[in-house]
Design a protein around this motif. Structure first.
Motif, mmCIF file in Angstrom:
data_model
loop_
_atom_site.group_PDB
_atom_site.id
_atom_site.type_symbol
_atom_site.label_atom_id
_atom_site.label_comp_id
_atom_site.label_asym_id
_atom_site.label_seq_id
_atom_site.Cartn_x
_atom_site.Cartn_y
_atom_site.Cartn_z
ATOM 1 N N CYS A 263 0.841 -1.201 0.000
ATOM 2 C CA CYS A 263 0.000 0.000 0.000
ATOM 3 C C CYS A 263 0.874 1.248 0.000
ATOM 4 N N PRO A 264 0.775 2.063 -1.025
ATOM 5 C CA PRO A 264 1.683 3.208 -1.134
ATOM 6 C C PRO A 264 1.320 4.374 -0.218
ATOM 7 N N THR A 265 0.095 4.377 0.259
ATOM 8 C CA THR A 265 -0.352 5.558 1.002
ATOM 9 C C THR A 265 -0.304 5.355 2.504
ATOM 10 N N GLY A 266 -0.092 4.121 2.930
ATOM 11 C CA GLY A 266 -0.184 3.846 4.354
ATOM 12 C C GLY A 266 -1.621 3.738 4.816
#
Ligand SMILES: Nc1nc2c(c(=O)[nH]1)N[C@H]1C(S)=C(S)[C@@H](COP(=O)(O)OP(=O)(O)OC[C@H]3O[C@@H](n4cnc5c(=O)[nH]c(N)nc54)[C@H](O)[C@@H]3O)O[C@H]1N2
Ligand SMILES: Nc1nc2c(c(=O)[nH]1)N[C@H]1C(S)=C(S)[C@@H](COP(=O)(O)OP(=O)(O)OC[C@H]3O[C@@H](n4cnc5c(=O)[nH]c(N)nc54)[C@H](O)[C@@H]3O)O[C@H]1N2
Ligand code: SF4
Ligand code: SF4
Ligand code: SF4
Ligand code: SF4
Ligand code: SF4
Ligand SMILES: [Mo]
Lengths: 862, 267, 332
Positions: free
Chosen positions: B102-105
């Motif tokens: 997940c790139p956004t956290g």
């Protein structure tokens, strides 16, 4: 059970984990079968043959519990010489009047050589009334009214303790079931012999002193033209095996809607008053004395009928009810025959019934022969529907199937339909009485939204307004006195003026002279000093406390869990539990101890509340002229029965025979192997052009409907769908009406998995998606393969998931004891593809009728 | 392999890891879990399609189905006809592919060791959808966000049982501290093996498996793939270091190729 | 078996659940995501090409490559943002930096590379700030290859069998495909005199691409199927033909303007086809449970056998012949 009673099924799963063997008997392999140790496939409509076969096995192999049978059943009673069995009369009992379609039960009685004291003896109705009048009495579901206590019998009669007398019940029973061999079971029910014998072995091995077996049934056994006799068959077996009144034994009726038990206890049925008191009949119940004389028994607790009835009249008419005016007994309405829901439909069609309240019912989808239901409603002047959803019973006049088939035009329908939104159980206080007779209280979580009101609110305020109107207009005429004199003084609460449900509960539970709450029905009197809205519920408000609201967790009490809710009567969890001890009052075994006689205190004691007179010693024997509860001997475990015994043979009470017999369903592709008599001769048939029956068995035309259809429930939906088809989370789980068929039937008829099929009976044709599944197995019997068609009947035209209603197909042929319809075994045809639309649908059905040469008379033979 | 992902995620002082043991041998296919989950979490209805897949019209887990009950008809099963039912759910993996990628956290590890999407952070990139080896998490058409079981984070934080487990009538869904559940599952497995139940097996509980052990594991009566579960899933990020190495050398190779291409003097 | 072909509720002999996918098909859409892969590669390889061109005195090629890089990366970011379920939240990409997330790494890479490539192009086009332009050119040239390569990790770091199982080969395939595209576009846009580096890059890229592809297919075994069948198969085949044709044409006739342009066009197209092919192969492999279950089942059986030294299966667990279990064909 897993399907329709998933929450209750947790206990089956728990029992299974503790080593119980679970057997499931069902035409279909269901979610229940998936968790059964033994699955028994059966042809729908053949369970009497199956259970009768087990009875025969038990009798032939001497596997009955002899001590129990001798002490607690009527095995030794000797029958009158007039009695003739179905084995003698090719399928009917003595006393059948084919013209009147009824039995005279006098010949089914016990033999009595001594003449008993005549006081209070009832004059048989047949001496007082014409046969036609008698038939009207019979048709008022008297069988059901006697269900809780059996009909009147002679407590004193001839008996043979050796069980050898050729006319003693035991020998009669043996002869009656002798032909129910494993081969016959296979031939009639399609149950493979080895499966059948395995069940016999398991059931008998698990019954006796140390072990008990329980039977659980629901509609698979009730919705037949011999429904009550199905359960009788189990009752005989359980009595023979010594499984009644004992922990882990009994016969558990799984009830329906959340409080369907409550709705028979405090009935919504036409033939009953609260607590299974019969509704007075025009013939034979003219005043309180004749009523009590006719409806009470000379022995046991039904001898106290007068106490119960007077207390009920006091609850309803309060101070107006006095000894001087027969406690307002005359205010009660009288029956003149059957007023069952189906008779009511007929009287709608004939213009007799002109107004109709539907409170929580969706007959346009849920009742058998749905078209007839809608046609009936279309003949009304007015119709009131109270529901949460816009169910089909409220909208048939604008979008029902008859509009499509052009049998009705909206413009022509005169019925004025009122829809009133109802509050849900989460929006109101009240009690549920569940399957084990336990009342549990629920509290409102939220106020009803919008215009929705509880049914209590509706009934109370409707009554209040009617009384206001009557008081103003006709205060002085007698006609309105029953309504004006009612005690109608419930306190109301909150912004909606909601009546206090606990106040109603308190009235039901009853009070003494100074309004002190009663704690048991044994405190009721017949002198007007006590008031009680339902005698079996007496004590639910004992001590002024709502006993039904008790919620002591199971983990903090013993296994009987007496402090959770409240079970009628007297918070007793197992009925007739005196039978859990031997005649001397000792438990049959330690493992199965429930209640016992404590010699030290000279009282009955135990884990459960003893279902016996607390201080009556096991060795008590009544005097010959003792009456009422005094007449109950120390071993009369079945205290509500007229003779204190469990009945292997029912000398009274049932209108269609003292013993169960296998008859074919009203519509069956098979002839009756056992007897020349095809059907239950006294089943109720309602002759009407909208209710045509199909030919059966050997009759020409029966081949037009070669398959057995049965209807049933899915876990995902609820009954006629008002509470599931309109909810997205449930609708999506079973999003389409389907039928279940075997791969073999699919091949025979060219049905495609997930495709469409049309199912046809003499009433109508419906379409369904097809689920081809091995869970439906073709049965092999009599050299033939029987195919069955499964129909979950929850669908109708409204809601989020829509479909045809299976009840379009179902006819109205009823069990004569309780007027239940035969939903569980029909004959039908099935063909691939969707059904015709519009009037063409009627053409299709007409074509079938013609091929089968159906007339109004077809299938109405006795 | 440690079964304490919360500690690895930096929760110094955290409650025991909570999870599910779903014992499919007692599942009666009532779907109460599916409905209770949707009710509690306000998950929308997911289509009204009759599938013909026995009584399963839910089809699979996804953005709008956080519990899914599978139905498998084995009427010809040797010994006894079977109709298997099993309620599937997010595995709350010890090594969670969805969370890793997940790139956004938006996906985070809670103090209970569970894996939760923060709806207000998720931008709907869909990376987690492709990374979950069980096909659990999905992106919802209507709101564009990724959704899956939260293990009822809002309930367990208040000491309540997750809605699905609460509704389950047969205790097929058992909720509790993972350690306890693992012991219970072992005992149950032994009981079933003693009873001669062929094919009974635990699925997902082994900390040595490809996801470092599941926080929601199962007792199955047949092979996982029969239920639509992957037989030997491995979290994709186990191979990520190697992937990065190859990416680096590939990038270097590209740079080198460009340099080489320029050789051969000026125009 | 397709659902509408089923004759009944199927028995569960085959190793799947009604033939349904075990994992989710990626929600990433076409053309946005394969387009992004292609454009990112084109940009990422164009930047070093631009630098080489600039520093080897080929301003025409440099300008073309820089413009290509900037345009391509700009478009690719648009494609990427458009594919988000919640495009207005695209900035959440830069909320954290997560090395475990190729998309996160990629977002940061893009935010470094994109402005550099843009600046390089802007300076080249306007002729302003030449020094800054050079710095930007170098910066883009250094980060460009990473942009071209990381997308391989983006795909490979998923549960999608055809992508994940290819995680060794994909980065090389991606950069070579990027090189093919960048070189090809150079050939197409720039006169042959200036295009030598582009031609060289195209030749190297195309050769490497063909090699990487065949390696990938060899190593993937069963999971290679999605690359060879259906839509993906057709795309991959077309790409291969175009690559081979472009390669030959560039090698033989690369100094002829027309032939060079045609070869360039073929190579650019081949690169695009390759990306679309890889994308659809992944989608297909995710959609068919065979590719998830098959390799895992084999691995598990190997492990189980290994653990027990090929001893009989544990009690209560019936032995299953591989043929019986593996009849995945039935699952189709
Ligand atoms: N989910 C759900 N639960 C419900 C309801 C609901 O609609 N949905 N309804 C409630 C109500 S009102 C009721 S009355 C109960 C009813 O509960 P059940 O009686 O359990 O319900 P049914 O499904 O109608 O019938 C039970 C079974 O009888 C089988 N059967 C049919 N014919 C025969 C036969 O001749 N012999 C035998 N042995 N079996 C036969 C059917 O295949 C079916 O599996 O459920 C209550 N609970
Ligand atoms: N073919 C076939 N037919 C059957 C059966 C079968 O097995 N086969 N089963 C039969 C059985 S056992 C039953 S019980 C009947 C059921 O048949 P119905 O009683 O006609 O059907 P329901 O859908 O249960 O109708 C109850 C309605 O009450 C509404 N309701 C719920 N709570 C309240 C409330 O508190 N107040 C009010 N006013 N309304 C409320 C619901 O929304 C619903 O629409 O069907 C019978 N019909
Ligand atoms: S619906 Fe209510 S009454 Fe019926 S099984 Fe579920 S919990 Fe029990
Ligand atoms: S099962 Fe899938 S969604 Fe759930 S934690 Fe594991 S990787 Fe994430
Ligand atoms: S879709 Fe949302 S939760 Fe999933 S990886 Fe992207 S940002 Fe994270
Ligand atoms: S734990 Fe909560 S969110 Fe997860 S499946 Fe159960 S009910 Fe749904
Ligand atoms: S609630 Fe429990 S028993 Fe019902 S389907 Fe879900 S897991 Fe199975
Ligand atoms: Mo019912």
């Amino acid at each position: 059970m897993a399907e329709a009673h998933p929450v209750g099924f947790q206990w089956v799963m728990e029992a299974k984990q503790r080593g119980a063997t679970v057997i499931h008997v069902d035409p279909r392999f269901t979610r229940t079968s998936a968790h059964a140790d033994v699955y028994v496939p059966i042809r729908a409509g053949a369970d009497i043959a199956f259970v009768g076969g087990i009875i025969n096995y038990v009798l032939q192999h001497d596997r009955y519990f002899r001590d129990y049978v001798l002490a607690y059943t009527n095995a030794s009673a000797v029958l009158s010489e007039d009695f003739a069995d179905t084995e003698d009369l090719d399928g009917v009992f003595s006393g059948l009047d084919r013209e009147l379609r009824m039995y005279d039960m006098e010949t089914w009685r016990y033999q009595r050589s001594e003449v008993r004291a005549a006081a209070g003896d009832r004059t048989p109705l047949r001496d007082r009334f014409t046969p036609q009048q008698l038939r009207q009495v019979r048709r008022a579901a008297r069988g059901e009214a006697h269900g809780s206590g059996g009909g009147a019998v002679d407590p004193v009669h001839d008996a043979d303790e050796t069980l050898q007398h050729p006319r003693c019940v035991f020998q009669v029973l043996k002869r009656h079931f002798a032909r129910y061999t494993p081969e016959l079971v296979a031939e009639v029910a399609g149950v493979p012999e080895e499966t059948f014998l395995r069940v016999c072995e398991l059931v008998t091995a698990n019954s006796g002193r140390d072990r008990t077996t329980t039977f659980v049934y629901s509609l698979g056994w009730t919705q037949h033209t011999v429904g009550v006799q199905y359960i009788r068959t189990a009752a005989i077996l359980q009595s023979l095996l010594g499984n009644m009144g004992r922990p882990g034994g009994g016969i558990l009726a799984l009830r329906g809607h959340a409080s369907i038990q409550g709705s028979t206890d405090i009935p919504t049925l036409f033939d009953l008053l609260p607590g299974y008191l019969p509704m007075p009949h025009a013939y034979g119940n003219e005043d309180l004395d004749t009523y009590v004389a006719a409806e009470s028994l000379s022995k046991g607790f039904w001898a106290d009928t007068r106490n119960y009835m007077v207390s009920l009249l006091k609850a309803w008419w309060g101070d107006t009810a006095t000894a001087g005016n027969d406690f307002c007994y005359a205010y009660l309405p009288r029956l003149t025959g059957s007023h069952s829901t189906y008779e009511t439909v007929l009287s709608q069609l004939s213009g007799v019934c002109t107004g109709y309240f539907l409170l929580g019912q969706n007959p346009a989808v849920g009742s058998a022969n749905a078209r007839m239901q809608r046609m009936g409603m279309a003949s009304l002047d007015w119709l009131v529907v109270r529901d949460f959803s816009m169910i089909e019973s409220a909208t048939w006049w604008r979008d029902g199937p008859e509009i499509e088939t052009e049998q009705m035009r909206t413009e022509d329908i005169k019925t004025e339909v009122f829809f009133l939104p109802a509050a849900a159980h989460t929006e109101k206080n009240g009690s549920f009485t569940n399957t084990q007779r336990m009342l549990q209280w629920h509290h409102a979580a939220v106020e009803p939204a919008g215009d929705a009101r509880s049914d209590l609110w509706f009934a109370y305020h409707l009554g209040r307004r009617i009384r206001q109107k009557l008081a103003a207009s006709s205060a002085e005429t007698d006609r309105d006195r029953p309504v004006l004199d009612l005690t109608w003084d419930y306190p109301v609460r909150g912004p909606l003026a909601e009546p206090d449900a606990e106040a109603v509960l308190a009235e039901v539970s009853g009070w003494g002279a100074d309004r002190t709450p009663l704690s048991s029905y044994t405190e009721l009197n017949d002198d007007g000093s006590t008031s009680c809205g339902c005698w079996i519920y007496c004590g639910v408000y004992a001590g002024g406390v709502n006993q039904a609201a008790r919620r002591t967790p199971g983990g903090t009490q013993d296994w009987v869990a007496a402090d959770w809710g409240w079970a009628w009567p007297a918070n007793r969890r197992v009925l007739y539990n005196r039978a859990s001890a031997d005649p001397d009052g000792r438990p049959w075994s330690d493992r199965k101890a429930l209640v016992w006689w404590d010699q030290a205190t000279r009282r009955w004691t135990g884990h459960d509340v003893p279902d016996f007179i607390a201080d009556r010693p096991p060795d008590y024997r009544p005097a010959a002229d003792a009456r009422g509860t005094e007449a109950i001997s120390g071993t009369d475990a079945f205290i509500m029965q007229g003779d204190g015994k469990a009945w292997l043979f029912a000398p009274a009470g049932l209108v269609d025979g003292p013993l169960p017999v296998h008859y074919e369903p009203q519509e069956s592709p098979f002839s009756n192997v056992l007897h020349g008599q095809q059907h239950n001769p006294v089943r109720e048939v309602l002759t009407h052009p909208l209710n045509l029956y199909q030919p059966s068995g050997d009759e020409p035309g029966s081949e037009v409907f070669p398959y057995v259809a049965t209807t049933y429930r899915l876990t995902e939906h609820h009954t006629a769908g008002g509470m599931s088809r309109f909810l997205p989370y449930l609708a999506e789980l079973q999003p389409a009406f389907f039928c279940e068929v075997s791969p073999e039937l699919a091949a025979e008829r060219g049905l495609e998995h997930a495709g469409w099929a049309t199912i046809v009976t003499a009433r109508s044709a419906i379409e369904a998606r097809v689920l081809v599944t091995r869970r439906i197995q073709p049965l092999r019997m009599r050299g033939r393969v029987v195919h069955q068609v499964g129909l979950p009947w929850h669908w109708g035209p409204n809601g989020l998931t829509t479909g045809d209603a299976a009840n379009e197909l179902v006819h109205l042929a009823l069990d004569p004891n309780v007027y239940i319809q035969e939903d569980k075994a029909l004959a039908c045809d099935i063909r691939p593809g969707r059904r015709p639309r519009g009037p063409a649908l009627l053409d299709l059905v007409r074509e079938y009728r013609q091929r089968a040469a159906i007339t109004l008379k077809t299938g109405t033979d006795t | 392999m440690s079964l304490d992902p919360a500690a690895r995620s930096g929760y110094a002082d955290h409650p025991p890891r909570m999870g599910f043991f779903t014992d499919t041998s007692v599942c009666i296919g009532c779907k109460a879990c599916e409905v209770a989950c949707k009710e509690w979490n306000g998950v929308p209805e997911d289509g009204l399609e009759l599938t013909g897949m026995s009584y399963d019209n839910t089809q699979s887990l996804g953005a709008s189905t956080w519990r899914h009950v599978a139905f498998i008809e084995q009427i010809d099963h040797p010994g006894q006809p079977r109709w298997l039912m099993a309620s599937d759910v997010c595995k709350h993996c010890t090594e969670a592919g969805c969370l890793d990628v997940c790139p956004t956290g938006a996906l985070l590890r809670t103090e209970f060791g569970t894996v939760v999407v923060q709806d207000d952070v998720c931008n709907g990139c869909g990376n987690c959808v492709a990374a979950c080896p069980f096909g659990v998490i999905g992106r919802r058409e209507t709101d564009g966000g990724a959704h899956k079981c939260t293990l009822c984070y809002d309930r367990i934080g208040d000491g309540l049982t997750p809605a699905c487990a609460k509704a389950c009538p047969t205790e097929s869904i058992q909720f509790g501290p993972l350690d306890e559940l693992r012991d219970r599952a072992q005992a149950r497995l032994e009981t079933l093996h003693e009873a001669g139940v062929a094919g009974a097996q635990l699925y997902g509980e082994d900390p040595g498996n490809g996801i470092g052990g599941a926080g929601a594991f199962f007792l199955l009566l047949d092979e996982p793939e029969v239920y639509g579960l992957p037989p030997d899933p491995v979290v994709t990020t186990r191979d990520l270091p190697r992937m990065w190495r190859h990416v680096a050398s590939a990038a270097a190779a590209l740079a080198a190729a460009a340099l080489i291409s320029g050789l051969g003097g000026r125009a | 078996m397709k659902r509408d072909e089923q004759l009944m509720v199927p028995a569960a002999e085959f190793g799947s659940y009604y033939g349904r996918p075990v994992i989710k098909e990626p929600v990433w859409g076409a053309p946005a995501i394969p387009g992004y892969l292609f454009l990112g590669g084109l940009a990422g390889a164009s930047s070093p090409l631009a630098a080489v061109a600039e520093f080897s005195g080929r301003p025409g090629l440099a300008l073309a490559a820089k413009t290509t890089a900037a345009g391509a990366i700009g478009l690719s970011v648009v494609a990427l943002v458009q594919d988000l379920g919640r495009p207005t939240r695209f900035h959440h990409m830069l909320r954290v930096f997560k090395p475990t997330s190729p998309m996160s790494v990629g977002s940061w890479l893009l935010s470094a590379y994109g402005p550099a490539a843009g600046a390089a192009a802007a300076c080249a086009i306007t002729g302003l700030l030449p020094a800054a332009g050079r710095v930007a050119t170098v910066a883009a040239a250094v980060t460009g290859p990473a942009v071209a390569a990381y997308t391989a990790a983006l795909l490979a770091d998923t549960a999608v069998p055809a992508w994940h199982e290819a995680h060794r080969e994909l980065p090389y395939l991606f950069v070579s495909s990027a090189a093919t595209a960048a070189g090809g576009l150079g050939l197409l846009l720039v006169r042959p005199e200036q295009a030598a580096p582009a031609r060289n890059l195209a030749l190297i890229g195309a050769t490497a691409e063909l090699t990487a592809k065949s390696l990938l297919l060899q190593r993937l075994g069963e999971v290679a199927e999605p690359y060879q069948s259906g839509r993906a198969g057709r795309l991959m085949e077309a790409a291969e033909i175009l690559t081979a044709a472009g390669l030959t044409a560039a090698a033989v006739g690369g100094r002829n303007r027309i032939i060079a342009a045609l070869a360039g066009a073929a190579l650019v197209a081949s690169s695009a086809f390759t990306r679309f092919g890889i994308f659809f192969a992944g989608r297909m492999s995710a959609g068919d449970p065979r590719y998830t279950v098959g390799p895992q089942r084999n691995r598990k059986d190997r492990k189980d056998r290994g653990d027990r030294g090929i001893s009989p299966p544990p009690a209560g667990k019936p032995a299953r012949a591989p043929a019986e279990r593996g009849d995945l064909a039935a699952a189709r």
